[in-house]
Design an enzyme around this catalytic site. Structure first.
Site, mmCIF file in Angstrom:
data_model
loop_
_atom_site.group_PDB
_atom_site.id
_atom_site.type_symbol
_atom_site.label_atom_id
_atom_site.label_comp_id
_atom_site.label_asym_id
_atom_site.label_seq_id
_atom_site.Cartn_x
_atom_site.Cartn_y
_atom_site.Cartn_z
ATOM 1 N N ASP A 8 -49.903 19.718 -8.956
ATOM 2 C CA ASP A 8 -49.224 20.058 -10.208
ATOM 3 C C ASP A 8 -50.219 20.107 -11.360
ATOM 4 O O ASP A 8 -50.643 19.068 -11.874
ATOM 5 C CB ASP A 8 -48.131 19.028 -10.493
ATOM 6 C CG ASP A 8 -47.253 19.419 -11.684
ATOM 7 O OD1 ASP A 8 -47.387 20.558 -12.175
ATOM 8 O OD2 ASP A 8 -46.438 18.589 -12.104
ATOM 9 N N ASP B 25 -49.051 26.830 -14.247
ATOM 10 C CA ASP B 25 -48.421 25.636 -13.688
ATOM 11 C C ASP B 25 -48.260 25.760 -12.184
ATOM 12 O O ASP B 25 -47.338 26.418 -11.703
ATOM 13 C CB ASP B 25 -47.063 25.420 -14.359
ATOM 14 C CG ASP B 25 -46.360 24.162 -13.880
ATOM 15 O OD1 ASP B 25 -47.030 23.307 -13.265
ATOM 16 O OD2 ASP B 25 -45.157 24.032 -14.110
#
Length: 420
Positions: A82, A281
């Site tokens: 992440d 992201d």
């Protein structure tokens, strides 16, 4: 959240709340274990990288994960990658609420929590949310994700056995979260044991390695459209040419990789949608545009498909918009000739464009239809944010260069793991 993206489609804006004074349900004190065997710890300062294979795909799994060894003796943990957050955490045998794995897959703390006075604890907190009463308090954390998932626990440190590209094998002690209370969105429990936060905050694993002099403060990934790929820390793998660079936004949200403004281009022509701020992201399966950009691109795609032997279908719920061909599609390659390319043109970087071929915004569903992998972020609470998710990052090397405050990308064969 980094754990389950089959029903969750974005994991941006991980917010470190940390306004807690929860007492961890066991006692801690400083731990000392023998360090793993190494070759001259600082012989090649800022000269090495660490490379890790990845597992997963955009569809149907919806996540990419990496296996990381932690502790002495080392134990393997599968973590969701992440770049939208900087806190790394694992499910903790403490005991644990909301843990999804058997106890043998959980991290067992060994009297190794951080105290509030530790600089790394300070790095995990914002001044306004610091829960510490005294420097001797244990360092607690809470992280919340935009998909309503969360993890609550204590910050610990332990050995991370790593093999570097210069031949060194080291076991630096790194700080991470030991999560004893997790909440997971959606119906499916995540197959991973936690999240590795790759954001640009001081608490990220890469930032910690950089401060130790073991790697440059650079992180990158290469996500394969066929599944898998690789992740790397440090700059050894960064190509000397062929990389398109754009500056990180100076006013970007803390711990996220933001850039822009960018202009949306369709089939080589401007759409009139400009000034888009973007967040890269890897914790998001799909790409999200704000309502204006989303509606513009959907209208352009629909108008361009008019008269072609492909029809929109409401029967397939895999994604909000899907199309059916004369016969089921087996891959995006079967459908890509019906669709035009998109691009994001960056205003602050000369000739910098992120190309979005049909493979970068389409999936083929289990029903054999082709579906649009760009979604309306405003509808799911992202406001005016635009998220570049995994689907758009496929088959490219993405480089987040915190040393020079820039983001780069280059075409790459993500199926081939570089030598480590």
């Amino acid at each position: 959240m980094g754990g389950d993206k089959r029903n969750r489609v974005f994991a941006l804006t991980a917010l470190l709340i940390l306004g807690l004074s929860v007492t961890f349900p066991c006692c801690f004190s400083a731990a000392n274990h023998p360090q793993t065997k190494k070759k001259s710890a600082r012989a090649n300062k800022f000269g090495s990288s660490a490379v890790f294979p990845l597992h997963g795909n955009v569809y149907p799994l919806g996540y990419y994960s990496v296996s990381i060894n932690i502790g002495y003796p080392a134990k393997r943990f599968d973590l969701d990658i992440d770049t939208g957050s900087d806190l790394t955490w694992v499910q903790c045998d403490a005991p644990c609420t909301g843990c999804t794995r058997p106890r043998e897959y959980l991290y067992k703390p060994k009297n190794n929590h951080l105290q509030c006075g530790d600089p790394l604890c300070v790095a995990f907190h914002s001044p306004a949310s610091d829960p510490c009463q005294t420097p001797d308090d244990q360092c607690d954390y809470e992280v919340e994700y935009a998909d309503q998932g969360s993890s609550l626990g204590v910050i610990v440190n332990d050995y991370f056995p790593l093999k570097f590209t210069n031949g060194s094998q080291l076991g630096p002690r790194l700080a991470f979260g030991c999560g004893y209370d997790q909440k997971h969105p959606g119906l499916n429990t995540p197959p991973t044991t936690g999240v590795i936060g790759l954001g640009n905050g001081k608490a990220s694993i890469v930032s910690q390695l950089s401060r130790m002099g073991l790697t440059r403060n650079v992180v990158g990934h290469c996500l394969s459209g066929q599944g898998g790929g690789f992740l790397f820390f440090g700059d050894d793998l960064v190509p000397s040419s062929g990389v398109t660079w754009t500056p990180m936004s100076r006013n970007s949200m803390e711990n996220h990789y933001s850039s822009g403004p960018a202009e949306l281009v369709f089939n080589g022509k401007s759409t009139g949608v400009k000034g888009l701020g973007l967040v890269f992201d890897s914790g998001s399966s799909y790409t999200y545009f704000n309502s204006q950009a989303y509606k513009a691109v959907v209208n352009l795609v629909r108008n361009d498909l008019d008269g072609k032997p492909i029809k929109e279908t409401s029967e397939d719920k895999s994604l909000p918009i899907c199309w059916k061909g004369r016969k089921p599609f087996k891959s995006v390659g079967d459908a890509k000739n019906f669709f035009k390319s998109l691009a994001l043109s960056f205003i602050n970087a000369k000739n910098a464009q992120l190309q979005l071929s049909p493979e970068d915004y389409l999936i083929v569903s289990k029903h054999g239809n082709v579906c649009f992998g760009i979604l309306n972020g405003t509808e799911v609470g992202l406001g005016n944010l635009n998220i570049i998710g995994d689907i758009t990052l496929l088959d490219k090397m993405l480089i987040y260069d915190n040393e020079n405050q820039r983001i780069g990308w280059a075409p790459a064969n993500c199926n081939r793991l570089p030598k480590s």
